[in-house]
Write an enzyme that holds these catalytic residues in place. Structure first.
Site, PDB file in Angstrom:
ATOM      1  CE  LYS A   1      -1.459   1.552   4.189  1.00 52.79           C
ATOM      2  NZ  LYS A   1      -1.389   2.968   4.553  1.00 52.79           N
ATOM      3  CG  ASN A   2       2.622   2.817   3.461  1.00 53.79           C
ATOM      4  OD1 ASN A   2       1.441   3.130   3.291  1.00 53.79           O
ATOM      5  ND2 ASN A   2       3.179   2.749   4.663  1.00 53.79           N
ATOM      6  NE  ARG A  44      -0.272  12.274   7.608  1.00 49.58           N
ATOM      7  CZ  ARG A  44       0.174  13.511   7.635  1.00 49.58           C
ATOM      8  NH1 ARG A  44      -0.509  14.450   8.222  1.00 49.58           N
ATOM      9  NH2 ARG A  44       1.347  13.802   7.103  1.00 49.58           N
ATOM     10  CB  CYS A  89      -3.915  10.983  11.649  1.00 47.40           C
ATOM     11  SG  CYS A  89      -2.262  10.453  11.968  1.00 47.40           S
ATOM     12  NE  ARG A 103       1.380  10.590   9.989  1.00 51.39           N
ATOM     13  CZ  ARG A 103       0.976   9.456   9.435  1.00 51.39           C
ATOM     14  NH1 ARG A 103      -0.100   8.861   9.848  1.00 51.39           N
ATOM     15  NH2 ARG A 103       1.672   8.929   8.455  1.00 51.39           N
ATOM     16  CG  ASP A 129       7.413  21.010   9.144  1.00 50.33           C
ATOM     17  OD1 ASP A 129       6.811  19.912   9.210  1.00 50.33           O
ATOM     18  OD2 ASP A 129       8.504  21.208   9.711  1.00 50.33           O
ATOM     19  CG  ASP A 183       4.029   1.916   9.393  1.00 45.07           C
ATOM     20  OD1 ASP A 183       3.690   2.773  10.228  1.00 45.07           O
ATOM     21  OD2 ASP A 183       4.027   2.128   8.167  1.00 45.07           O
ATOM     22  CB  ILE A 235       8.498   7.436  13.874  1.00 42.06           C
ATOM     23  CG1 ILE A 235       9.747   6.550  13.714  1.00 42.06           C
ATOM     24  CG2 ILE A 235       8.149   8.139  12.563  1.00 42.06           C
ATOM     25  CD1 ILE A 235      10.996   7.259  13.266  1.00 42.06           C
ATOM     26  NE  ARG A 282      -6.227   4.233   6.625  1.00 41.90           N
ATOM     27  CZ  ARG A 282      -5.202   4.607   7.400  1.00 41.90           C
ATOM     28  NH1 ARG A 282      -5.347   4.633   8.702  1.00 41.90           N
ATOM     29  NH2 ARG A 282      -4.066   4.969   6.872  1.00 41.90           N
TER      30      ARG A 282
END
Ligand code: UD1
Length: 417
Positions: A22-23, A92, A116, A121, A124, A304, A326, A396
């Site tokens: 997915k990512n 996002r 989220c 998150r 910038d 993750d 993170i 998701r």
């Protein structure tokens, strides 16, 4: 809302094939916006986030057709440069459309994604570095409005933190920038390499792939391409941990085990036994002992996989310690795991897990994608029927989870409440 009911404890049997990442596909889908020639993507996973990104592309004028396992995208006639709040707020990753829209159309308007469940998150790093490429950026009424009349200009960009999303957005923006862009302190996650390989496959000029210094030479046009993304290393890590926690012989296949080198080393130190092949890992029954881990950018331990690792540590003898570096709010699985009988305490960004505790079924609730995966793992070990509520979070990121687990002999049922 759908619920999952899992009856434990279980032993998993057989082989599970990992879906495409997915990512990797989320930024690749955003990069569709760069190309006015057809793009054919193979085996897109059936996931809510992927469907949302495709909907976003359709709203911008991309034609989408599906033939078997190949989805073809044609972004020749874009009719909008605006990613609206109604879609962006649900995902996002919509922010990935900013770089491609801006460099292709010289203007982009993308809703600010907001916070989220796992933290604030900010974006910038995306914005300040797009400005260094010559973009003019305005934040107004919850939207990022970016323009670059004469096109973007290559520059040296130094990221204050190796952000995955910023590296990807900037890499895509630089594809059509004049001259050379160097992204220093770039993130090195395998999904970034995959995006770079995809961009190169359609004519971009990117070097330094897999290093923290990515170089993009601007090009004038791209060509037709067919591509298939890498296997999902986080889905693979989740199933590997499931196999180990349940003392099972489980083959987890169709992904690159090197993408999990660090995770595999940690698990080995904990006493895990595996067979590692070219595109699979097979777990073997073993006794696990405690460990100490710190999440970090790749090649370190992935944030993750942190929630799933904590679930595994509840079954490893001794006291384990996990520090999350993170995201600031990524321990929402801890109170839910404790409802199942786990003994985990939190001190700031650190979780202390008293391992080797028997788990007992209870009703629990998903709070975010990976927290939900941790609950599924714990449910596999818990005595009795665990009901997991709000499974839309799982949908998701885990393709056909109930189907895949039931093929491994898990008694799992999805019910609509
Ligand atoms: C991506 C992954 C997500 C993963 C994360 C870290 C996708 C779609 N999502 O998210 O699953 O957990 O990488 O591996 O690929 N940050 C800033 N400013 C910015 C950008 C980031 O402060 O402009 C901070 C974030 O708040 C966070 C940290 O940097 O604390 C890491 O974020 P980043 O690497 O950008 O993660 P994402 O791309 O959002």
């Amino acid at each position: 809302m759908d619920k999952l009911i899992i009856e434990g404890p279980v032993k998993l049997n057989g082989e599970v094939e990992i879906s495409r990442a997915k990512n990797a596909y989320l930024p690749i889908l955003a990069a569709v916006l760069l190309n006015d020639k057809p793009i054919h993507l193979k085996n897109l996973p059936e996931l809510r986030d992927i469907k949302t990104m495709i909907k976003l592309l359709s709203n911008l004028g991309v034609e989408v057709t599906t033939n078997g396992n190949v989805t073809t995208f044609n972004a020749k006639n874009l009719n909008s440069h605006e990613a609206t709040y109604d879609l962006v707020k649900t995902m996002r990753a919509s922010i990935f459309t900013l770089g491609p829209l801006l460099t292709r159309l010289k203007k982009a308007k993308v809703s600010l994604p907001g916070g989220c469940a796992i933290g604030t998150r900010p974006i910038d790093l995306h914005l300040s570095n797009l400005e260094k490429l010559g973009a003019k950026i305005n934040l107004e009424a919850g939207y990022v409005e970016a323009t670059c009349e004469g096109g973007l200009e290559g520059n040296i960009l130094a990221l204050a933190f190796p952000s995955v999303g910023a590296t990807e957005n900037l890499m895509m923006a630089a594809v059509f920038a004049n001259g050379k862009t160097i992204i220093e302190n770039a993130a090195k996650e395998p999904e970034i390499d995959d995006l770079a390989n995809f961009l190169n496959a359609m004519g971009a000029k990117i070097t330094g792939i897999g290093t923290s210094s990515i170089i993009v030479e601007g090009v004038d046009e791209l060509h037709e391409v067919e591509y298939e993304a890498i296997g999902d290393r986080i889905e693979a890590a989740t199933y590997i941990m499931a196999g180990l926690m349940t003392q099972s012989e489980l083959k987890v296949s169709k992904f690159n085990p090197h993408h999990l080198d660090f995770v595999i080393e940690i698990l080995k130190d904990m006493g895990a036994k595996f067979e590692v092949g070219e595109d699979y890992v097979k777990t073997l029954p073993c006794e696990l002992t405690a460990a100490k881990i710190d999440t970090a950018p790749f090649p370190g331990f992935p944030t993750d996989a942190q929630a799933q690792m904590i679930a595994l540590m509840t079954q490893a003898k001794g006291v384990s310690i996990v520090a999350e570096h993170i995201f600031e709010n990524r321990f929402m699985h801890v109170p839910e795991l404790n409802r199942l009988g786990a003994k985990i305490s939190l001190q700031g960004n650190t979780a202390v897990i008293e391992g080797g505790t028997p788990l007992k079924a209870a009703p629990v609730m998903c709070t975010d994608l990976r927290a939900s995966a941790a609950l599924v793992l714990a449910a596999l070990c818990a005595e009795g029927k665990t009901t997991i509520d709000r499974v839309y979070h799982l949908e998701r990121g885990y393709e056909k989870l109930a189907e895949k687990l039931s093929k491994l002999d898990v008694k799992i049922e999805k019910v609509n409440s």
